[in-house]
Structures are given as structure tokens and as C-alpha cells.
Design an enzyme around this catalytic site. Structure first.
Site, PDB file in Angstrom:
ATOM      1  CB  THR A 131      28.881 -23.402  10.806  1.00 53.20           C
ATOM      2  OG1 THR A 131      30.057 -24.197  10.708  1.00 53.20           O
ATOM      3  CG2 THR A 131      29.233 -22.053  11.426  1.00 53.20           C
ATOM      4  CE  LYS A 144      33.140 -22.785  11.340  1.00 53.40           C
ATOM      5  NZ  LYS A 144      34.075 -23.449  10.476  1.00 53.40           N
ATOM      6  CE  LYS A 176      26.279 -20.944   8.122  1.00 53.81           C
ATOM      7  NZ  LYS A 176      26.390 -22.384   8.055  1.00 53.81           N
TER       8      LYS A 176
END
Ligand code: NAD
Length: 296
Positions: free
Chosen positions: A96, A171, A246
Site C-alpha cells: 500500500t 485502496k 498510514k
């Protein structure tokens, strides 16, 4: 059987690599951590002496690294994948990372003669182990078609989201929505407590009415209504609050660069940062209900 070079055998990459081995692929694996590499070798992978050795003979390269700078270094750095891999190999980055880095690395890969997809995943360590991950893929139709069989050995739902970087875009949009919806769910349960409304009663109503969402029905942040949720095991992660911060940072960064207004995403990032800053980064992200209740 495909010859695959696999880089990054941590919490997610370890079980994903094992599922590729189970599907009959030949893996040459590398990780900076000797323990992670040894575990992959025990599962049947061949040990590579370094990144270049892992990818030199691979038809497909899979990376599962912590964040954008690691991916940039692994692909573009000296002795990196673009210099060491076989021309024509397909490159799959499952980490990611930010959309900008994903697009930059993909463009450099194309210039160097490689096809590349970004394929970040959702579903956590449990999904990685059970090969039930959702995989969000960005890249050309041709690269997606080549990647699909390998992705299906690691995940259950594989969605082609568009061109390079669009897997990362999907995402961070999804996880921003999750971060916001979890805080809303926590606030509703904390308010119910103040009003003398039983957790189970709120669940029975909200799970069947307009408040319904994954944070209520699958990951309920109070013990009881969903026995498998982390609330039932003292908020042991699951998906850590650090990981949520994050992903929310990536979403805010993308929102700023693209000019999108995401005030609730910004608020969610601030709240989760307060939670992790008070020493709860390793706890499950749904544990933020404790902070919202004013617990220390
Ligand atoms: P992790 O820290 O457990 O694993 C990363 C691995 O990469 C480590 O073993 C590390 O030694 C290795 N590594 C770092 N730099 C390297 C290099 N240059 N060469 C070789 N190996 C290197 O992280 P993780 O939990 O497996 O997460 C990996 C990615 O998946 C992250 O981008 C994360 O955001 C994403 N993700 C994680 C989860 C989760 O629940 N853990 C869920 C979805 C997505």
C-alpha cells in the site's frame, strides 16, 4: 507453474508467498529479515542472496513492502528490480503506497520494457493466510490479464480498477471510508451507553437499518454483538491503528494534491493520530472507542 521472485515476506507477504507455493508456483524469495526469509524457505521457497538474485530469472515479480520509499528503492534504486529483472517480466506491487509513487514506478517500468500492475490488498493477515484477500489492481488490460491468475492464488476478489495507480486510489478511498465509518460507529455506541441503551439493542437496530455498515455488522467496536470482532479480545489487532493512520495520511496527501475536499477524512486522521500518539498504535483501530469515551 510460473517462476516468481517474491520480495517482502512480512506479516502479509509471508502467507501470500505460501499461497503461491501451494498453487504450484516456483518461488525465489528475498527479505532483509533473515527470520522472514527462513520461514518462506521452510514453506518451500528458494532462498535468494539479494533482491537482484530473487528477480533475475523470474517471469513474474511480486513485492509486498512497507511503504512508498521502500518500493521506490526496490524498483528504481541501484541494483534494483528494473535493472536486474528479465526483460518482459511482469511486475506486481502489492504494497500500500501513494498513488504518485505507484504511477512513477509504473512509468519507469514501462520505459524499461516491463509490464507492471499495482495490486494493493484488503483483508488483513487473516485474509492473506486464507487467500481471501480483495485485490485492487491498476494497470493496462494486458498486464491485468497476465497478473490475474497469480492474484487469484492469493485473493478471492480481484478487481481491475483502471490504469496505473488506480489500485492504490481504490485502496485509500476505501480505507478512508472505513476510518470515518468506524469513528461514527464508535460515537454511536458510546452515545448509546450514556443514554442507557444496550449495545445489543443498538446493534439489532443499526445492523438492519440505515446506520448499517461493515464497522457495525462485521467489526463491531464493542464486545458481544459480533463475537469475532477485536473488541472481544481487548482490541488485539486485526488491523492496527498505526496502519489506519498510514492509510489516512495517504488519503489526505492524495486529497491535497488532487484538490478533493475530504474534511471527515482529515478529522479521522487527526483522531487516529491522537490515539496512536497516546501509545495505542499497535492496538486494533476499533479500540479508538476507548479514547472517544474519555478512557485513558
Ligand atoms: P511487514 O512490515 O510485516 O513486512 C514488510 C517486509 O518487507 C518485512 O519483512 C521487511 O523486512 C521487508 N522489507 C523491507 N524492505 C525490504 C527490502 N528492500 N528488501 C526486502 N525486504 C524488505 O508489513 P506487512 O504488514 O506485511 O505490510 C506490507 C504492506 O501491506 C504494507 O504496505 C501495508 O500497508 C500493506 N497492508 C497490510 C495489512 C495488514 O493487516 N498487515 C493489510 C493490508 C495491506
Amino acid at each position: 507453474m510460473t517462476a516468481i521472485g517474491f520480495i517482502g515476506l512480512g506479516n502479509m507477504g509471508g502467507p501470500m508467498a505460501r499461497n503461491l507455493l501451494k498453487a504450484g508456483h516456483a518461488l525465489k524469495a528475498f527479505d532483509l529479515s533473515a527470520a522472514a526469509l527462513d520461514a518462506a524457505v521452510q514453506a518451500g521457497a528458494t532462498k535468494a542472496s539479494g533482491l537482484a538474485d530473487a528477480v533475475a530469472d523470474a517471469e513474474i515479480v511480486v513485492t509486498m513492502l512497507p511503504a512508498g520509499p521502500h518500493v521506490r528503492q526496490a524498483y528504481l534504486g541501484e541494483g534494483g528490480i528494473l535493472g536486474a529483472a528479465r526483460k518482459g517480466a511482469l511486475l506486481i506491487d502489492c504494497s500500500t503506497i501513494d498513488v504518485g509513487t505507484a504511477r512513477e514506478v509504473s512509468a519507469a517500468a514501462e520505459t524499461a520494457g516491463f509490464a507492471m500492475v499495482d495490486a494493493p490488498v484488503s483483508g488483513g493477515v487473516g485474509g492473506a493466510e486464507a487467500a481471501t484477500l480483495t485485490m485492487m489492481v491498476g494497470g493496462t488490460e494486458a498486464a491485468f490479464a497476465r497478473a490475474r491468475p497469480v492474484l487469484e492464488a492469493m485473493g478471492r476478489t480481484v478487481v481491475h480498477c483502471g490504469g496505473p495507480g488506480n489500485g492504490q486510489a481504490a485502496k485509500i478511498c476505501n480505507n478512508m471510508l472505513l476510518g470515518i465509518s468506524m469513528i461514527g460507529t464508535c460515537e454511536a455506541f458510546a452515545l448509546a451507553e450514556k443514554l442507557g441503551l444496550d449495545h445489543q439493542k443498538l446493534f439489532d437496530v443499526a445492523s438492519k437499518s440505515s446506520g448499517q455498515c461493515w464497522s457495525v455488522t462485521t467489526y463491531c467496536p464493542v464486545p458481544g454483538p459480533v463475537p469475532t470482532s477485536p473488541a472481544n479480545r481487548d482490541y488485539q489487532a486485526g488491523f492496527t491503528a498505526d496502519m489506519m493512520v498510514k492509510d489516512l495520511r495517504l488519503a489526505q496527501d492524495a486529497a491535497q494534491k488532487s484538490g478533493a475536499a475530504t474534511p471527515l477524512g482529515a478529522a479521522a486522521q487527526a483522531l487516529y493520530s491522537l490515539y496512536t500518539g497516546s501509545g495505542h498504535g499497535a492496538a486494533d483501530f476499533s479500540g479508538i472507542i476507548r479514547m472517544l469515551r474519555g478512557e485513558s
